[in-house]
Design an enzyme around this catalytic site. Sequence first.
Site, PDB file in Angstrom:
ATOM      1  N   HIS A   1      64.480   2.675  54.017  1.00  0.00           N
ATOM      2  CA  HIS A   1      64.080   2.600  55.432  1.00  0.00           C
ATOM      3  C   HIS A   1      65.342   2.745  56.278  1.00  0.00           C
ATOM      4  O   HIS A   1      66.434   2.341  55.854  1.00  0.00           O
ATOM      5  CB  HIS A   1      63.438   1.222  55.669  1.00  0.00           C
ATOM      6  CG  HIS A   1      62.793   1.041  56.989  1.00  0.00           C
ATOM      7  ND1 HIS A   1      63.505   0.725  58.121  1.00  0.00           N
ATOM      8  CD2 HIS A   1      61.494   1.113  57.370  1.00  0.00           C
ATOM      9  CE1 HIS A   1      62.664   0.607  59.144  1.00  0.00           C
ATOM     10  NE2 HIS A   1      61.437   0.838  58.714  1.00  0.00           N
TER      11      HIS A   1
ATOM     12  N   ASP B   1      66.324  -5.334  50.247  1.00  0.00           N
ATOM     13  CA  ASP B   1      65.412  -5.300  51.383  1.00  0.00           C
ATOM     14  C   ASP B   1      64.011  -5.561  50.830  1.00  0.00           C
ATOM     15  O   ASP B   1      63.428  -4.699  50.171  1.00  0.00           O
ATOM     16  CB  ASP B   1      65.524  -3.912  52.048  1.00  0.00           C
ATOM     17  CG  ASP B   1      64.438  -3.659  53.082  1.00  0.00           C
ATOM     18  OD1 ASP B   1      63.529  -4.489  53.227  1.00  0.00           O
ATOM     19  OD2 ASP B   1      64.497  -2.604  53.737  1.00  0.00           O
TER      20      ASP B   1
ATOM     21  N   GLN C   1      58.884  -4.849  52.035  1.00  0.00           N
ATOM     22  CA  GLN C   1      57.611  -4.361  51.494  1.00  0.00           C
ATOM     23  C   GLN C   1      57.253  -5.018  50.171  1.00  0.00           C
ATOM     24  O   GLN C   1      56.339  -4.566  49.492  1.00  0.00           O
ATOM     25  CB  GLN C   1      57.666  -2.833  51.297  1.00  0.00           C
ATOM     26  CG  GLN C   1      57.816  -2.042  52.567  1.00  0.00           C
ATOM     27  CD  GLN C   1      56.594  -2.127  53.486  1.00  0.00           C
ATOM     28  OE1 GLN C   1      55.514  -2.535  53.071  1.00  0.00           O
ATOM     29  NE2 GLN C   1      56.772  -1.767  54.747  1.00  0.00           N
TER      30      GLN C   1
ATOM     31  N   LYS D   1      55.059  -8.505  58.168  1.00  0.00           N
ATOM     32  CA  LYS D   1      54.525  -7.718  57.049  1.00  0.00           C
ATOM     33  C   LYS D   1      53.959  -8.635  55.969  1.00  0.00           C
ATOM     34  O   LYS D   1      53.544  -8.185  54.910  1.00  0.00           O
ATOM     35  CB  LYS D   1      55.608  -6.822  56.466  1.00  0.00           C
ATOM     36  CG  LYS D   1      56.068  -5.729  57.444  1.00  0.00           C
ATOM     37  CD  LYS D   1      57.096  -4.842  56.803  1.00  0.00           C
ATOM     38  CE  LYS D   1      57.866  -4.012  57.800  1.00  0.00           C
ATOM     39  NZ  LYS D   1      57.104  -2.940  58.416  1.00  0.00           N
TER      40      LYS D   1
ATOM     41  N   CYS E   1      60.085   5.880  59.454  1.00  0.00           N
ATOM     42  CA  CYS E   1      61.476   5.388  59.507  1.00  0.00           C
ATOM     43  C   CYS E   1      62.181   5.633  58.177  1.00  0.00           C
ATOM     44  O   CYS E   1      62.951   4.777  57.699  1.00  0.00           O
ATOM     45  CB  CYS E   1      61.537   3.909  59.876  1.00  0.00           C
ATOM     46  SG  CYS E   1      60.969   3.586  61.534  1.00  0.00           S
TER      47      CYS E   1
END
Length: 417
Positions: free
Chosen positions: A134, A211, A214, A237, A375
């Site tokens: 991302h 990260d 997700q 999220k 993104c």
Amino acid sequence: MSRAEADIPVATAFSAQALRAQFPALDQQVNGKPLAYLDNAATTQKPRAVIDRISDYYARDNANVHRAIHELSRRATEAYEGARDTLARFIGAGRREEIVFTRGTTDAINLVAQGYLAPRLKAGDEIVVSEIEHHSNIVPWQMLCESHGAILRVAPVDDRGVLDLAALQRLIGPRTVMVAVGQVSNALGTVHPVQQIIDMAHAADVPVLVDGAQSVSHLPVDVSTLNADFFCFSAHKMFGPTGTGVLYGREALLDSMSPVQGGGDMIETVSFQGSTWNSLPYKFEAGTPNIAGVIGMGAATEFLEGLDLEAVYRHEHALAERAEAGMRAIPGLRIIGEAPGKTGIISFVMQTAHAQDVGTILDQMGVATRTGHHCAMPAMARFGVPATTRASFACYNTEADVDALLAGLDKVSSLLG
Ligand code: PLP
């Protein structure tokens, strides 16, 4: 057989149907059709427990945290700090002090870039990312490289969207100062083998930022088992509110970092001769925080703790497989990203229709998807497309949502095919 009836059973005891009742926004018609909300990678819907917790805080307990001794402030502080305990438990952090509240993943990565890496970075140093990150796990590092004369190295993925681990290994060298990878790609759904990546980087004494934007609401995460140095995610999220998130950092690393923002709450003493910093995690939480947001994130985390995340992963993966089986029968439809074991994210393009038109027709059918570059422009470039349509599943999606998507794609084909 119609594609909408693709006979792929979702073999799991997990009851998405029962969960739906907790999400008021799912129970509505959009453009005269029952809503099929398949834009969960952008943001998830919120359960009643989260909405009520935030509303109760404002209705009964609203006060600033940490700096007062009156009852409302005590309650607000207890709820705010309680959320820190919940978050620490949820991701398996060794200590509550390792949980820094941020505005979200983007804010957390920028904090590591500016607070951890910037003071140490020298010209010629190297930061390694993957090709399908991302933008928020590319641009903060790129900015640092520009200001310090450092170099961003990029590990490639193959045609399925699977990371080339051997290439990554070759990129980690004596000048590498950070490896930064997403656990799950928001554009393709690829699950990176973060455990292997961390082991590989640690063998070369290189810290790793993961990260987790997700991943945390789609599969089980334990930062202590992973031995991650930094792990970031966003509440919105994971069924919580927007504008809040977490930076987990190993205590020794957070201790070694400089604050990036100065102001109230992050100091121990202030005089015109100089200031000293508060202890962890407060030295990174300058100013009045997003109190309601953090409390809501705590409620969202409790919701997630009530789920079997292994079963959630299997459920979402099975929904995606069912959808992909139907989509493969649509002439001119190409799925972008077919990594084995990917999460419930499907990016695709259609030969005869622009992604924007696909998304618009799906919306008319009550199906919410996302179109564009997500993104992740370098990921789009890797697959030679400017944009995709993306359907992304969460724990509350059902086979009916998949069927609505497939029926919508039939419509796109009949209109634009
Ligand atoms: N990383 C990944 C993998 C994402 O999917 C996103 C959001 O789409 C982000 C980072 C940025 O999250 P936020 O906008 O909440 O900071």
